[in-house]
Design a protein around this motif. Structure first.
Motif, PDB file in Angstrom:
ATOM      1  N   ALA A 125     -22.354  34.931 -20.356  1.00 42.31           N
ATOM      2  CA  ALA A 125     -22.641  36.087 -19.504  1.00 42.31           C
ATOM      3  C   ALA A 125     -23.909  36.782 -19.999  1.00 42.31           C
ATOM      4  O   ALA A 125     -24.294  36.650 -21.165  1.00 42.31           O
ATOM      5  N   GLU A 126     -24.549  37.526 -19.113  1.00 42.39           N
ATOM      6  CA  GLU A 126     -25.838  38.126 -19.472  1.00 42.39           C
ATOM      7  C   GLU A 126     -25.706  39.186 -20.563  1.00 42.39           C
ATOM      8  O   GLU A 126     -26.542  39.250 -21.472  1.00 42.39           O
ATOM      9  N   ALA A 127     -24.664  40.029 -20.502  1.00 40.89           N
ATOM     10  CA  ALA A 127     -24.548  41.112 -21.491  1.00 40.89           C
ATOM     11  C   ALA A 127     -24.422  40.575 -22.922  1.00 40.89           C
ATOM     12  O   ALA A 127     -25.158  41.029 -23.817  1.00 40.89           O
ATOM     13  N   PRO A 128     -23.513  39.618 -23.196  1.00 36.47           N
ATOM     14  CA  PRO A 128     -23.490  39.054 -24.549  1.00 36.47           C
ATOM     15  C   PRO A 128     -24.800  38.375 -24.928  1.00 36.47           C
ATOM     16  O   PRO A 128     -25.233  38.450 -26.085  1.00 36.47           O
ATOM     17  N   ALA A 129     -25.427  37.700 -23.962  1.00 30.53           N
ATOM     18  CA  ALA A 129     -26.691  37.030 -24.261  1.00 30.53           C
ATOM     19  C   ALA A 129     -27.737  38.040 -24.719  1.00 30.53           C
ATOM     20  O   ALA A 129     -28.441  37.827 -25.719  1.00 30.53           O
ATOM     21  N   ARG A 130     -27.849  39.149 -24.000  1.00 34.76           N
ATOM     22  CA  ARG A 130     -28.813  40.172 -24.396  1.00 34.76           C
ATOM     23  C   ARG A 130     -28.443  40.785 -25.748  1.00 34.76           C
ATOM     24  O   ARG A 130     -29.330  41.083 -26.571  1.00 34.76           O
ATOM     25  N   ALA A 131     -27.143  40.961 -25.977  1.00 35.01           N
ATOM     26  CA  ALA A 131     -26.706  41.509 -27.264  1.00 35.01           C
ATOM     27  C   ALA A 131     -27.104  40.586 -28.409  1.00 35.01           C
ATOM     28  O   ALA A 131     -27.546  41.046 -29.473  1.00 35.01           O
ATOM     29  N   HIS A 132     -26.952  39.270 -28.198  1.00 31.05           N
ATOM     30  CA  HIS A 132     -27.320  38.317 -29.247  1.00 31.05           C
ATOM     31  C   HIS A 132     -28.820  38.347 -29.512  1.00 31.05           C
ATOM     32  O   HIS A 132     -29.258  38.327 -30.672  1.00 31.05           O
ATOM     33  N   LEU A 133     -29.612  38.395 -28.456  1.00 27.56           N
ATOM     34  CA  LEU A 133     -31.066  38.442 -28.640  1.00 27.56           C
ATOM     35  C   LEU A 133     -31.491  39.755 -29.293  1.00 27.56           C
ATOM     36  O   LEU A 133     -32.408  39.781 -30.127  1.00 27.56           O
ATOM     37  N   ASP A 134     -30.810  40.850 -28.916  1.00 22.63           N
ATOM     38  CA  ASP A 134     -31.093  42.148 -29.544  1.00 22.63           C
ATOM     39  C   ASP A 134     -30.798  42.107 -31.039  1.00 22.63           C
ATOM     40  O   ASP A 134     -31.551  42.667 -31.849  1.00 22.63           O
ATOM     41  N   THR A 135     -29.684  41.455 -31.400  1.00 21.31           N
ATOM     42  CA  THR A 135     -29.256  41.426 -32.797  1.00 21.31           C
ATOM     43  C   THR A 135     -30.326  40.823 -33.703  1.00 21.31           C
ATOM     44  O   THR A 135     -30.516  41.278 -34.835  1.00 21.31           O
ATOM     45  N   VAL A 136     -31.012  39.794 -33.204  1.00 20.84           N
ATOM     46  CA  VAL A 136     -32.051  39.161 -34.029  1.00 20.84           C
ATOM     47  C   VAL A 136     -33.446  39.665 -33.669  1.00 20.84           C
ATOM     48  O   VAL A 136     -34.449  39.151 -34.159  1.00 20.84           O
ATOM     49  N   GLY A 137     -33.505  40.679 -32.803  1.00 23.38           N
ATOM     50  CA  GLY A 137     -34.759  41.373 -32.543  1.00 23.38           C
ATOM     51  C   GLY A 137     -35.785  40.610 -31.742  1.00 23.38           C
ATOM     52  O   GLY A 137     -36.996  40.799 -31.961  1.00 23.38           O
ATOM     53  N   VAL A 138     -35.332  39.775 -30.775  1.00 27.73           N
ATOM     54  CA  VAL A 138     -36.322  38.984 -30.029  1.00 27.73           C
ATOM     55  C   VAL A 138     -36.240  39.176 -28.513  1.00 27.73           C
ATOM     56  O   VAL A 138     -36.933  38.482 -27.771  1.00 27.73           O
ATOM     57  N   THR A 139     -35.433  40.114 -28.041  1.00 27.74           N
ATOM     58  CA  THR A 139     -35.274  40.294 -26.596  1.00 27.74           C
ATOM     59  C   THR A 139     -36.608  40.491 -25.895  1.00 27.74           C
ATOM     60  O   THR A 139     -36.836  39.958 -24.795  1.00 27.74           O
ATOM     61  N   ASP A 140     -37.497  41.257 -26.509  1.00 29.99           N
ATOM     62  CA  ASP A 140     -38.764  41.590 -25.851  1.00 29.99           C
ATOM     63  C   ASP A 140     -39.715  40.413 -25.743  1.00 29.99           C
ATOM     64  O   ASP A 140     -40.738  40.510 -25.064  1.00 29.99           O
ATOM     65  N   ARG A 141     -39.394  39.283 -26.362  1.00 29.30           N
ATOM     66  CA  ARG A 141     -40.265  38.110 -26.236  1.00 29.30           C
ATOM     67  C   ARG A 141     -40.035  37.376 -24.917  1.00 29.30           C
ATOM     68  O   ARG A 141     -40.827  36.501 -24.560  1.00 29.30           O
ATOM     69  N   PHE A 142     -38.985  37.714 -24.211  1.00 26.43           N
ATOM     70  CA  PHE A 142     -38.615  36.949 -23.023  1.00 26.43           C
ATOM     71  C   PHE A 142     -38.907  37.730 -21.739  1.00 26.43           C
ATOM     72  O   PHE A 142     -38.486  38.881 -21.586  1.00 26.43           O
ATOM     73  N   ALA A 143     -39.623  37.079 -20.828  1.00 26.38           N
ATOM     74  CA  ALA A 143     -39.938  37.688 -19.535  1.00 26.38           C
ATOM     75  C   ALA A 143     -38.770  37.591 -18.565  1.00 26.38           C
ATOM     76  O   ALA A 143     -38.770  38.266 -17.532  1.00 26.38           O
TER      77      ALA A 143
END
Length: 228
Positions: A125-143
């Motif tokens: 699901a999108e919410a866990p996916a964003r949480a995982h990317l946030d945890t390692v600090g890379v969410t902003d790399r993805f358009a």
């Protein structure tokens, strides 16, 4: 042909599958079973998880399937509705201990530095996916970040891949779909994309090779492949 964008699967691609999900799955089964070994066996069977080796079977629905698909199988065992099980799985997934397949921030920054546009397409699901990317600090790399519940469908259908192309204005033929499962590669090919298999998930090179333009040990080898 030049690649202008890279669309990543998440689990087994950005994150090492076994190192991230195996311990989590074993602990989840223990909690859900409440010490009842018969119930634990039933849950493990549905999840495609071997309680002895503490590893997923290659055909496990937890590997490439969606939370909805897994919930449909678990609901009768847990005496809960499918919606309740989906909510539970998504909440549990928020706290999974993440193991990056390679150090992600420097790799992604290097790819962006080459002018590449990056995205994520996952059957999580999108919410866990964003949480995982946030945890390692890379969410902003993805358009672009899409989950199975983002309105584009789930892999192996090509909806998420095509949505990435639309959102970024890239031609599908100039995008590489990178994943560790047949679902990822089938979706990429159906969208008309290049397909790159990585071996940081449960599937073998023999399984993925027929569907991939190239098989790499992990995403850390992408920069070398891009210059070939």
């Amino acid at each position: 042909m030049r690649v202008d964008g890279i669309l990543f699967d998440k689990d087994g691609t950005l994150f090492d599958f076994d190192a991230t999900w195996t311990a989590w799955a074993g602990a989840l089964i223990d909690r859900l079973s409440g010490g009842d070994m018969t119930r634990a066996d039933r849950i493990a069977s549905v999840m495609g998880f071997d309680l002895v080796s503490r590893r997923f079977h290659p055909t496990s629905p937890a590997i490439a399937g969606t939370p909805d698909e897994l919930a449909a199988r678990l609901a009768p065992i847990l005496d809960a509705s499918e919606q309740q099980v989906v909510a539970m799985l998504n909440a549990e997934a928020m706290s999974v201990p993440l193991a990056e397949a390679v150090p992600l921030a420097p790799l992604l920054d290097g790819l962006i530095g080459r002018g590449l546009v990056l995205g994520v397409a996952t059957n999580d699901a999108e919410a866990p996916a964003r949480a995982h990317l946030d945890t390692v600090g890379v969410t902003d790399r993805f358009a672009f970040i899409s989950g199975c519940d983002s309105g584009h469908g789930a892999k192996p259908a090509p909806g998420q891949c095509l949505a990435f192309a639309r959102a970024t204005g890239l031609q599908p033929a100039r995008v590489a779909m990178v994943g560790d499962s047949r679902h990822d590669l089938i979706a990429g090919r159906a969208a008309g994309m290049r397909t790159v298999a990585v071996l940081t998930g449960p599937a073998s090179a023999d399984t993925l090779g027929p569907l991939a333009d190239v098989v790499l040990p992990d995403i850390g080898h992408l920069p070398d492949w891009l210059v070939l």
